[in-house]
Write a protein that holds these residues in place. Structure first.
Motif, mmCIF file in Angstrom:
data_model
loop_
_atom_site.group_PDB
_atom_site.id
_atom_site.type_symbol
_atom_site.label_atom_id
_atom_site.label_comp_id
_atom_site.label_asym_id
_atom_site.label_seq_id
_atom_site.Cartn_x
_atom_site.Cartn_y
_atom_site.Cartn_z
ATOM 1 N N VAL A 122 -17.889 35.359 35.078
ATOM 2 C CA VAL A 122 -18.224 36.709 34.629
ATOM 3 C C VAL A 122 -17.717 36.954 33.214
ATOM 4 C CG1 VAL A 122 -17.788 39.160 35.051
ATOM 5 C CG2 VAL A 122 -18.349 37.663 36.964
ATOM 6 N N LYS A 123 -16.516 36.488 32.925
ATOM 7 C CA LYS A 123 -15.964 36.644 31.570
ATOM 8 C C LYS A 123 -16.790 35.882 30.542
ATOM 9 C CE LYS A 123 -11.178 37.384 33.047
ATOM 10 N NZ LYS A 123 -9.782 36.866 33.000
ATOM 11 N N LYS A 124 -17.198 34.663 30.880
ATOM 12 C CA LYS A 124 -18.014 33.869 29.957
ATOM 13 C C LYS A 124 -19.344 34.556 29.678
ATOM 14 C CE LYS A 124 -16.274 29.220 31.086
ATOM 15 N NZ LYS A 124 -15.995 28.765 29.693
ATOM 16 N N LEU A 125 -19.985 35.077 30.713
ATOM 17 C CA LEU A 125 -21.279 35.721 30.539
ATOM 18 C C LEU A 125 -21.164 36.993 29.698
ATOM 19 C CD1 LEU A 125 -22.730 35.256 34.156
ATOM 20 C CD2 LEU A 125 -23.107 33.836 32.130
ATOM 21 N N ASN A 126 -20.119 37.761 29.921
ATOM 22 C CA ASN A 126 -19.894 38.959 29.102
ATOM 23 C C ASN A 126 -19.643 38.588 27.647
ATOM 24 O OD1 ASN A 126 -20.196 40.721 31.267
ATOM 25 N ND2 ASN A 126 -18.021 40.660 31.804
ATOM 26 N N ASN A 127 -18.895 37.520 27.447
ATOM 27 C CA ASN A 127 -18.607 37.068 26.090
ATOM 28 C C ASN A 127 -19.873 36.610 25.370
ATOM 29 O OD1 ASN A 127 -16.918 36.387 23.870
ATOM 30 N ND2 ASN A 127 -16.898 34.247 24.536
ATOM 31 N N ILE A 128 -20.757 35.924 26.101
ATOM 32 C CA ILE A 128 -22.024 35.483 25.508
ATOM 33 C C ILE A 128 -22.847 36.681 25.049
ATOM 34 C CG2 ILE A 128 -24.246 34.412 26.046
ATOM 35 C CD1 ILE A 128 -22.761 32.442 27.836
ATOM 36 N N GLU A 129 -22.922 37.693 25.886
ATOM 37 C CA GLU A 129 -23.718 38.867 25.532
ATOM 38 C C GLU A 129 -23.126 39.608 24.329
ATOM 39 O OE1 GLU A 129 -25.825 42.689 27.778
ATOM 40 O OE2 GLU A 129 -24.273 41.527 28.789
ATOM 41 N N LYS A 130 -21.800 39.680 24.245
ATOM 42 C CA LYS A 130 -21.162 40.382 23.125
ATOM 43 C C LYS A 130 -21.305 39.629 21.813
ATOM 44 C CE LYS A 130 -17.642 42.723 25.927
ATOM 45 N NZ LYS A 130 -16.191 42.849 26.222
ATOM 46 N N THR A 131 -21.181 38.304 21.854
ATOM 47 C CA THR A 131 -21.178 37.519 20.613
ATOM 48 C C THR A 131 -22.568 37.144 20.129
ATOM 49 O OG1 THR A 131 -20.903 35.483 21.898
ATOM 50 C CG2 THR A 131 -18.898 36.565 21.095
ATOM 51 N N THR A 132 -23.515 37.025 21.048
ATOM 52 C CA THR A 132 -24.852 36.563 20.656
ATOM 53 C C THR A 132 -25.945 37.607 20.851
ATOM 54 O OG1 THR A 132 -25.374 35.655 22.842
ATOM 55 C CG2 THR A 132 -24.174 34.226 21.309
ATOM 56 N N GLY A 133 -25.732 38.581 21.701
ATOM 57 C CA GLY A 133 -26.771 39.561 21.997
ATOM 58 C C GLY A 133 -27.724 39.099 23.076
ATOM 59 N N TYR A 134 -27.517 37.912 23.597
ATOM 60 C CA TYR A 134 -28.342 37.378 24.685
ATOM 61 C C TYR A 134 -27.601 37.511 26.009
ATOM 62 C CZ TYR A 134 -31.065 35.308 20.895
ATOM 63 O OH TYR A 134 -31.812 35.127 19.777
ATOM 64 N N LYS A 135 -28.361 37.762 27.069
ATOM 65 C CA LYS A 135 -27.769 37.928 28.392
ATOM 66 C C LYS A 135 -28.201 36.768 29.288
ATOM 67 C CE LYS A 135 -27.027 41.306 32.092
ATOM 68 N NZ LYS A 135 -27.090 40.334 33.195
ATOM 69 N N LEU A 136 -27.210 36.158 29.904
ATOM 70 C CA LEU A 136 -27.470 35.037 30.817
ATOM 71 C C LEU A 136 -27.012 35.409 32.215
ATOM 72 C CD1 LEU A 136 -28.267 32.048 31.347
ATOM 73 C CD2 LEU A 136 -25.895 31.445 30.769
ATOM 74 N N ASP A 137 -27.886 35.222 33.188
ATOM 75 C CA ASP A 137 -27.544 35.427 34.599
ATOM 76 C C ASP A 137 -27.512 34.076 35.299
ATOM 77 O OD1 ASP A 137 -27.406 38.268 34.561
ATOM 78 O OD2 ASP A 137 -29.600 38.351 34.546
ATOM 79 N N VAL A 138 -26.574 33.919 36.226
ATOM 80 C CA VAL A 138 -26.407 32.673 36.975
ATOM 81 C C VAL A 138 -26.722 32.935 38.445
ATOM 82 C CG1 VAL A 138 -24.802 30.877 37.698
ATOM 83 C CG2 VAL A 138 -24.691 31.790 35.362
ATOM 84 N N VAL A 139 -27.569 32.086 39.020
ATOM 85 C CA VAL A 139 -27.983 32.234 40.413
ATOM 86 C C VAL A 139 -27.793 30.905 41.126
ATOM 87 C CG1 VAL A 139 -29.877 32.804 41.983
ATOM 88 C CG2 VAL A 139 -29.684 33.979 39.777
ATOM 89 N N THR A 140 -27.178 30.955 42.305
ATOM 90 C CA THR A 140 -27.113 29.781 43.172
ATOM 91 C C THR A 140 -27.870 30.083 44.456
ATOM 92 O OG1 THR A 140 -25.088 30.403 44.367
ATOM 93 C CG2 THR A 140 -24.820 29.250 42.261
ATOM 94 N N VAL A 141 -28.627 29.128 44.935
ATOM 95 C CA VAL A 141 -29.374 29.266 46.178
ATOM 96 C C VAL A 141 -29.141 28.021 47.014
ATOM 97 C CG1 VAL A 141 -31.471 28.289 45.168
ATOM 98 C CG2 VAL A 141 -31.647 29.751 47.178
ATOM 99 N N ARG A 142 -28.979 28.212 48.315
ATOM 100 C CA ARG A 142 -28.684 27.083 49.192
ATOM 101 C C ARG A 142 -29.871 26.151 49.342
ATOM 102 N NH1 ARG A 142 -29.447 25.892 54.462
ATOM 103 N NH2 ARG A 142 -30.402 27.921 54.840
ATOM 104 N N LYS A 143 -31.066 26.730 49.475
ATOM 105 C CA LYS A 143 -32.255 25.906 49.699
ATOM 106 C C LYS A 143 -33.480 26.697 49.295
ATOM 107 C CE LYS A 143 -34.538 23.202 53.352
ATOM 108 N NZ LYS A 143 -34.539 22.863 54.795
ATOM 109 N N LEU A 144 -34.471 26.018 48.757
ATOM 110 C CA LEU A 144 -35.727 26.647 48.388
ATOM 111 C C LEU A 144 -36.791 26.265 49.405
ATOM 112 C CD1 LEU A 144 -35.782 26.172 44.504
ATOM 113 C CD2 LEU A 144 -35.217 28.225 45.791
ATOM 114 N N VAL A 145 -37.363 27.262 50.065
ATOM 115 C CA VAL A 145 -38.382 27.033 51.096
ATOM 116 C C VAL A 145 -39.708 27.647 50.678
ATOM 117 C CG1 VAL A 145 -39.011 27.433 53.501
ATOM 118 C CG2 VAL A 145 -36.624 26.983 52.897
#
Length: 293
Positions: A122-145
């Protein structure tokens, strides 16, 4: 002896059913003599003694029990279909797509991120948005059906979270499929313009593929985010992990090992052939010599 007049009263009418012609005539004659009309449809009079109140009540109770049983069975069947659990993986896919983008930037549907990793992420993602203006979201999924292609599913996620070009222009989604040991990085035009093909390929084939094969999901995600941040900030690419040479090497033996084993095998074969030839000859000569004696 005085004749008895039969009147088809209401209780008797309840016992009237289809019958033969004689019964119909008797019923009609009794109706004419008594002045009590009988139904015009074909009828037959059965003895009132054959239709006792107890039998009628028992029959009604039986029918009621059958109706209640049928109703309960239908209700149970409907409930079993309504309450049948959906596949957990498919439910996870629908939940991810149909819910808004996470405020913290992390959706750990697979449940692989530790508490420490989640906080650091969460800290890394907030830092990315503050320093670059880009927002990155991270998603994990157990399985794709529902959508087995990881990049196609990641596209669906970002399209549902940010449905317009203006909203999704500077947005990116890093997706990791833990069971498939694979991942994807997608984003809007402005976001992906900072991610070169080599960086994208390195994240997918090195950071995610290699580390997830070793069940290092936390490290795979954190290292991928670091690599994405460096690209968004215009810094040099951070090299991804490399497969161990011992694991990459095949199971083939060297030329020296093959020659050595071949010599051993040849010696064993020759020894077996000598034994198979000599033993019968010794037994034969022993038999001949014993016979002469």
């Amino acid at each position: 002896m005085a004749s008895t007049t039969i009147c088809a009263s209401v209780p008797v009418k309840a016992q009237i059913q289809n019958g033969n012609v004689a019964s119909q005539l008797r019923a009609s004659r009794a109706s004419a003599m008594s002045g009590c009309p009988v139904s015009a449809r074909p009828v037959s009079l059965r003895s009132v003694r054959n239709a006792s109140p107890v039998a009628i009540v028992a029959s009604q109770e039986k029918n009621m029990i059958q109706r209640v049983g049928s109703g309960m069975a239908a209700l149970g069947l409907a409930a079993s279909f309504a309450l049948a659990p959906m596949d957990a993986a498919m439910a996870g896919e629908f939940d991810i797509i149909n819910t808004p983008a996470p405020a913290a930037g992390v959706v750990d549907d697979a449940g692989v991120l530790s508490k420490a990793t989640s906080g650091a992420l969460v800290k890394k993602l907030n830092n990315i948005e503050k320093t670059t203006g880009y927002k990155l979201d991270v998603v994990t999924v157990r399985k794709l059906v529902f959508e087995p292609d990881v990049f196609a599913f990641a596209d669906q996620v970002i399209e549902n979270w940010f449905p317009t070009a203006e909203l999704g222009d500077k947005m990116g989604v890093l997706l990791v499929n833990t069971s498939g040991k694979e991942g994807a990085l997608v984003g809007g035009p402005a976001f992906m313009s900072n991610i070169s093909d080599s960086v994208l390929e390195g994240i997918v084939t090195e950071n995610i593929a290699i580390l997830t094969e070793e069940e290092k999901f936390n490290e795979a995600i954190l290292s991928s985010v670091d690599r994405i941040q460096a690209a968004l900030e215009g810094k040099d690419d951070i090299a991804g992990p490399q497969r161990d040479a011992k694991k990459v090497g095949g199971n083939f033996k060297s030329k020296e090992e093959t020659s050595k084993n071949r010599n051993k095998f040849a010696g064993v074969v020759v020894g077996l052939l000598v034994i198979a030839t000599a033993v019968p000859m010794i037994q034969y000569y022993g038999y001949i010599g014993g016979g002469k004696n």
